[in-house]
Design a protein around this motif. Structure first.
Motif, PDB file in Angstrom:
ATOM      1  N   GLU A 119       0.837  -1.214   0.000  1.00 27.27           N
ATOM      2  CA  GLU A 119       0.000   0.000   0.000  1.00 27.27           C
ATOM      3  C   GLU A 119       0.868   1.259   0.000  1.00 27.27           C
ATOM      4  OE1 GLU A 119      -3.160   0.624  -0.197  1.00 27.27           O
ATOM      5  OE2 GLU A 119      -4.155  -1.295   0.161  1.00 27.27           O
ATOM      6  N   LYS A 120       1.920   1.216   0.801  1.00 26.91           N
ATOM      7  CA  LYS A 120       2.854   2.336   0.884  1.00 26.91           C
ATOM      8  C   LYS A 120       3.555   2.560  -0.453  1.00 26.91           C
ATOM      9  CE  LYS A 120       5.367   3.549   5.083  1.00 26.91           C
ATOM     10  NZ  LYS A 120       6.459   3.021   5.940  1.00 26.91           N
ATOM     11  N   GLY A 121       4.003   1.443  -1.053  1.00 26.13           N
ATOM     12  CA  GLY A 121       4.576   1.504  -2.387  1.00 26.13           C
ATOM     13  C   GLY A 121       5.875   2.271  -2.508  1.00 26.13           C
ATOM     14  N   LEU A 122       6.733   2.147  -1.511  1.00 19.92           N
ATOM     15  CA  LEU A 122       8.051   2.801  -1.543  1.00 19.92           C
ATOM     16  C   LEU A 122       9.124   1.743  -1.744  1.00 19.92           C
ATOM     17  CD1 LEU A 122       8.508   5.494   1.246  1.00 19.92           C
ATOM     18  CD2 LEU A 122       8.639   5.777  -1.237  1.00 19.92           C
ATOM     19  N   TYR A 123       9.891   1.866  -2.829  1.00 17.54           N
ATOM     20  CA  TYR A 123      10.850   0.813  -3.166  1.00 17.54           C
ATOM     21  C   TYR A 123      12.255   1.375  -3.352  1.00 17.54           C
ATOM     22  CZ  TYR A 123       6.392  -1.446  -4.130  1.00 17.54           C
ATOM     23  OH  TYR A 123       5.128  -1.943  -4.011  1.00 17.54           O
ATOM     24  N   SER A 124      13.230   0.600  -2.845  1.00 20.07           N
ATOM     25  CA  SER A 124      14.618   1.034  -2.989  1.00 20.07           C
ATOM     26  C   SER A 124      15.541  -0.180  -3.089  1.00 20.07           C
ATOM     27  CB  SER A 124      15.017   1.893  -1.783  1.00 20.07           C
ATOM     28  OG  SER A 124      14.855   1.144  -0.600  1.00 20.07           O
ATOM     29  N   GLY A 125      16.811   0.065  -3.354  1.00 13.71           N
ATOM     30  CA  GLY A 125      17.830  -0.984  -3.343  1.00 13.71           C
ATOM     31  C   GLY A 125      17.543  -2.129  -4.289  1.00 13.71           C
TER      32      GLY A 125
ATOM     33  N   VAL B 281       5.608   3.874  -8.104  1.00 14.61           N
ATOM     34  CA  VAL B 281       5.070   4.057  -9.447  1.00 14.61           C
ATOM     35  C   VAL B 281       4.334   5.393  -9.508  1.00 14.61           C
ATOM     36  CG1 VAL B 281       4.880   1.589  -9.999  1.00 14.61           C
ATOM     37  CG2 VAL B 281       2.946   2.750  -8.915  1.00 14.61           C
ATOM     38  N   ALA B 282       4.286   5.974 -10.710  1.00 11.96           N
ATOM     39  CA  ALA B 282       3.624   7.274 -10.899  1.00 11.96           C
ATOM     40  C   ALA B 282       2.167   7.196 -10.433  1.00 11.96           C
ATOM     41  CB  ALA B 282       3.706   7.669 -12.372  1.00 11.96           C
TER      42      ALA B 282
END
Ligand SMILES: C[S@@+](CC[C@H](N)C(=O)[O-])C[C@H]1O[C@@H](n2cnc3c(N)ncnc32)[C@H](O)[C@@H]1O
Length: 280
Positions: A151-157, A185-186
């Motif tokens: 739900e948060k949709g924050l991605y890294s690494g 994502v946009a």
């Protein structure tokens, strides 16, 4: 540290099987112990048997238990060739069939959302070349904790690394840096993804059948019987022309399902009508 005894281990394995359908081999005891401890610590429990009893007496603990026993490993653009197949074959075929209205897809073991997001990016990019094209993606998972991350949709690494390398243009165009080093994502893509809690051992409630179902890197956790139950449920929520895509280390060939092999990792619903047509 205390070791789990055979009886308690058996109790946990049976509970996991009953609640999630998942079969864990007793040989994976060390892995299981580590995961259980991560939950026992905050509860102040030191014995495995105490935790098993606690679960019995506190039904509200069940979800947190399922959250720790599931394996949520995932990343964007996992198995590049299936994304190419979707872009070059599944979508053009769908348009050519004049299937109409909205292309709908289900990421059936969505984890933190990388799979649903990758798909939505590809669908959005296809939409830009085919302006009348519309899509919706639903992602489901058994773990509510991992769904909260989706739900948060924050991605890294590591989650985005291989996507960024393999598809720099898609990445630049459709991924937004929301915090330093963290991408999502946009917004117009995110608006077309919905996440929902669902246990694959049950049939998903849907208003319309899917054009595409991704059920990847999850079948490996189940025995053949449960895999068949899951695929039977999938066959009830997919269009006759729908496509199913599985994970790299998985196969449906040894199972009794309504799906027929199309190419590696790709299956389609084989109705008895199709079989007759092919025979004719
Ligand atoms: C290894 S991840 C796969 C993620 C993604 N499909 C991929 O291929 O990258 C497996 C996911 O299946 C979920 N899962 C396990 N058992 C499940 C069940 N019975 N019902 C629904 N989801 C389940 C887990 O919570 C986990 O998030």
């Amino acid at each position: 540290l205390e070791e789990i005894d055979d009886e308690t281990l058996k109790g946990f394995l049976q509970l996991i099987h009953r609640k999630a359908g998942i079969t864990i081999a007793p040989s994976r005891k060390a892995m299981l112990q580590g995961r259980l401890r991560s939950r026992m610590r905050p509860l102040g429990l030191s014995g495995f048997h105490d935790y098993l009893r606690y679960l019995d007496e506190h039904p509200e603990e069940m979800q947190a238990f399922l959250d720790v026993i599931t394996t949520n490993e995932t990343y964007f653009y996992r198995t590049p060739r299936i994304w190419e197949h979707i872009e070059k074959k599944v979508l053009p075929d769908w348009v050519a069939r004049k299937e109409g209205s909205i292309f709908t897809a289900w990421s059936a073991a969505a984890s933190s959302g990388e799979e649903a997001s990758t798909l939505a990016v590809i669908l959005q990019s296809f939409k830009e070349k085919n302006p009348t094209f519309q899509y919706r993606v639903i992602g489901t998972d058994l773990s509510t904790q991992i769904l909260a991350q989706a739900e948060k949709g924050l991605y890294s690494g590591r989650s985005i690394e291989s996507f960024r390398k393999a598809q720099p243009e898609l990445f630049r165009k459709y991924m937004v840096e929301k915090e330093p080093g963290s991408f999502g994502v946009a917004p117009e893509i995110r608006a077309r993804i919905e996440y929902r809690h669902h246990n694959l051992m049950q049939k998903l409630k849907v208003t319309a059948p899917f054009d595409l179902v991704l059920i990847r890197n999850v079948l490996i956790y189940f025995d053949a019987k449960e895999q068949q139950t899951i695929l039977n449920h999938v066959s009830q929520v997919i269009k006759p022309s729908g496509v199913v895509i599985i994970g790299e280390s998985e196969s449906l060939n040894h199972l009794q399902t309504r799906f027929v092999y199309q190419q590696p990792l790709v299956y389609a619903l084989g109705s008895s009508d199709n079989a007759k047509q092919e025979a004719a």
